[in-house]
Enzyme design. Structure first.
Site, short mmCIF file in Angstrom:
data_model
loop_
_atom_site.label_atom_id
_atom_site.label_comp_id
_atom_site.label_asym_id
_atom_site.label_seq_id
_atom_site.Cartn_x
_atom_site.Cartn_y
_atom_site.Cartn_z
N ASP A 232 -1.73 5.06 -5.74
CA ASP A 232 -2.02 4.28 -4.53
C ASP A 232 -2.16 2.81 -4.85
O ASP A 232 -3.22 2.36 -5.31
CB ASP A 232 -3.31 4.82 -3.89
CG ASP A 232 -3.71 4.01 -2.67
OD1 ASP A 232 -2.90 3.20 -2.18
OD2 ASP A 232 -4.85 4.17 -2.20
N ASP B 15 0.82 -1.21 0.00
CA ASP B 15 0.00 0.00 0.00
C ASP B 15 0.86 1.26 0.00
O ASP B 15 1.37 1.67 1.05
CB ASP B 15 -0.91 -0.01 1.24
CG ASP B 15 -1.89 1.15 1.21
OD1 ASP B 15 -1.95 1.87 0.20
OD2 ASP B 15 -2.59 1.35 2.23
#
Ligand SMILES: *[C@@H]1O[C@H](CO)[C@@H](O)[C@H](O)[C@H]1NC(C)=O
Ligand SMILES: *[C@@H]1O[C@H](CO)[C@@H](O)[C@H](O)[C@H]1NC(C)=O
Length: 413
Positions: free
Chosen positions: A273, A70
């Site tokens: 992201d 992440d």
């Protein structure tokens, strides 16, 4: 589908802006030319898994855990038997900390974490440091910070076992649509903040604060840390900007084109992201994209409802993969400063579902209550995406990510 599952909510993103900490506590070895690089294989895919993950071997003796990579948040955490109050079903036995692994309240990393929360959080007891993170889909993790060793596979086939600080999460709540069977044991925080794993490796003098990933459309790929794998000359580079939406990796605002025509929407700030499966556009660029796509479609495609995503089409024959349908769609482009262009071909915005339909993997961010645009995994596939925190720039190079790590490294010279 859990939208932007691991993306921290703006309100809590503050919690992750943990700045000048561990540097003081951990005397840094001089970050020198001896910095090496580490490479991890990835597993997972956009559909049906919904994320890409690494296997990290943590603890002594080392045990494997699957961690969702992440770049949209900083703190790594594992579901944890501390004991666990609320955990999902995870692939491996829960991580079990020992008392000597607990990060005490007085540690600088804890002070920084707490001072970023408002109102300032205090420790319940001096022996431990509590944390809580909320993500945009209202999933959350609550726990204590621990420090433990993990195996870092260096690029030259040796490995080291440095220690790093991460969250031992004993209370996880999933979003409203969340699943209780999780495919990962936790999350690997790779954001810009100083609790991020790459920031910690930099402080230890092991790798430079540079990371990159290559996510294959066929599933798998690789993740690297360090700067001597990066083929700087072939990448398209854009300076990172201070995102208005938080401490995210952002190439700034881009102008959106479809099939080389401007869509006439005002420049949109985007963030990269890897913790978001799909791409999210704000209402205006989303509507413009959908209208342009629909206007260009051949009559052989019919809109159809499919449980996987909101906007899907079926063809005369069942689609087996995106290559069966990509010729019916055109590329999107985002143009940033200095004419740096991110091309988004159909492979980077469509999926083909189990039902053989093609679905749009760009979603309406306003429906997910997002206030900014996210470039998610689907749009970063089959490119080497480089996050260079040393030079403050983001780069990308298109190429297949499905081959072995070694052959990929040599094909991005
Ligand atoms: C690999 O690199 C590390 C760090 O640069 C070094 O300490 C180690 O000796 C190297 N190992 C091999 C087998 O070359
Ligand atoms: C664990 O990490 C610490 C600090 O980085 C180090 O001193 C220690 O040798 C490591 N343990 C192992 C088993 O490598």
């Amino acid at each position: 589908m859990a939208p932007a599952r691991w993306f921290p909510a703006p309100a809590c993103a503050l919690l992750l802006l943990l700045l000048p900490l561990a540097r003081a506590a951990t005397p840094a070895k001089s970050p020198s030319s001896s910095s090496s690089s580490a490479v991890f294989q990835l597993n997972g895919d956009v559909y049906p898994t919904g994320h890409y993950y690494v296997t990290m071997n943590i603890g002594d003796p080392a045990k494997p855990y699957f961690l969702d990579i992440d770049t949209g948040s900083d703190l790594t955490w594992l579901q944890c038997d501390a004991p666990c109050q609320s955990c999902n079903k995870v692939p491996h036995p829960l991580y079990k900390p020992t008392k000597n692994k607990l990060v005490p309240c007085a540690a600088s990393i804890c002070t920084t974490l707490h001072s970023a929360q408002s109102p300032n959080k205090k420790c319940a007891v001096p022996q431990q440091c509590d944390y809580q993170i909320k993500y945009t889909d209202s999933a959350s993790s609550l726990g204590v910070l621990v420090t433990d060793n993990f195996t870092l596979p260096l690029r030259n086939s040796s490995s080291v076992r440095p220690s790093f600080t991460f969250g031992c999460g004993y209370d996880q709540q999933v979003g409203k649509n969340g699943v209780v069977q999780a495919t990962t044991d936790g999350l690997l925080g790779l954001g810009k903040g100083s609790v991020s794993l790459v920031s910690q490796l930099k402080v230890l003098g092991i790798t430079k604060n540079v990371l990159g990933h290559c996510l294959s459309t066929n599933g798998g790929g690789f993740l690297f840390f360090g700067d001597n794998v990066v083929p700087t000359s072939r990448a398209t580079w854009v300076p990172m900007v201070r995102s208005t939406s938080g401490n995210y990796y952002s190439p700034g605002s881009g102008t959106l084109y479809f099939d080389r025509r401007s869509l006439g929407v005002k420049p949109m700030e985007v963030v990269f992201d890897s913790g978001s499966t799909y791409t999210y556009f704000a209402a205006q660029p989303y509507q413009a994209t959908v209208s342009a796509l629909k206007a260009g479609l051949s009559k052989s495609l019919q809109q159809v409802s499919d449980p996987s995503l909101p906007l899907c089409w079926k063809g005369q024959k069942v689609f087996k993969s995106v290559s069966d349908v990509k010729n019916d769609f055109k590329s999107l482009f985002l143009s940033f400063v200095k004419n740096s262009v991110l091309e988004i071909p159909p492979e980077n915005y469509l999926i083909v579902t189990k039902n053989g339909n093609a679905c749009l993997g760009i979603l309406d961010g306003s429906a997910a209550k997002l206030t900014f645009n996210i470039i998610g995994d689907i749009t970063m596939q089959d490119q080497l995406i480089i996050y260079d925190n040393e030079r403050g720039q983001l780069g990308w190079i298109r190429g297949s990510c499905s081959r072995s790590t070694k052959s990929i490294m040599s094909s991005f010279p």
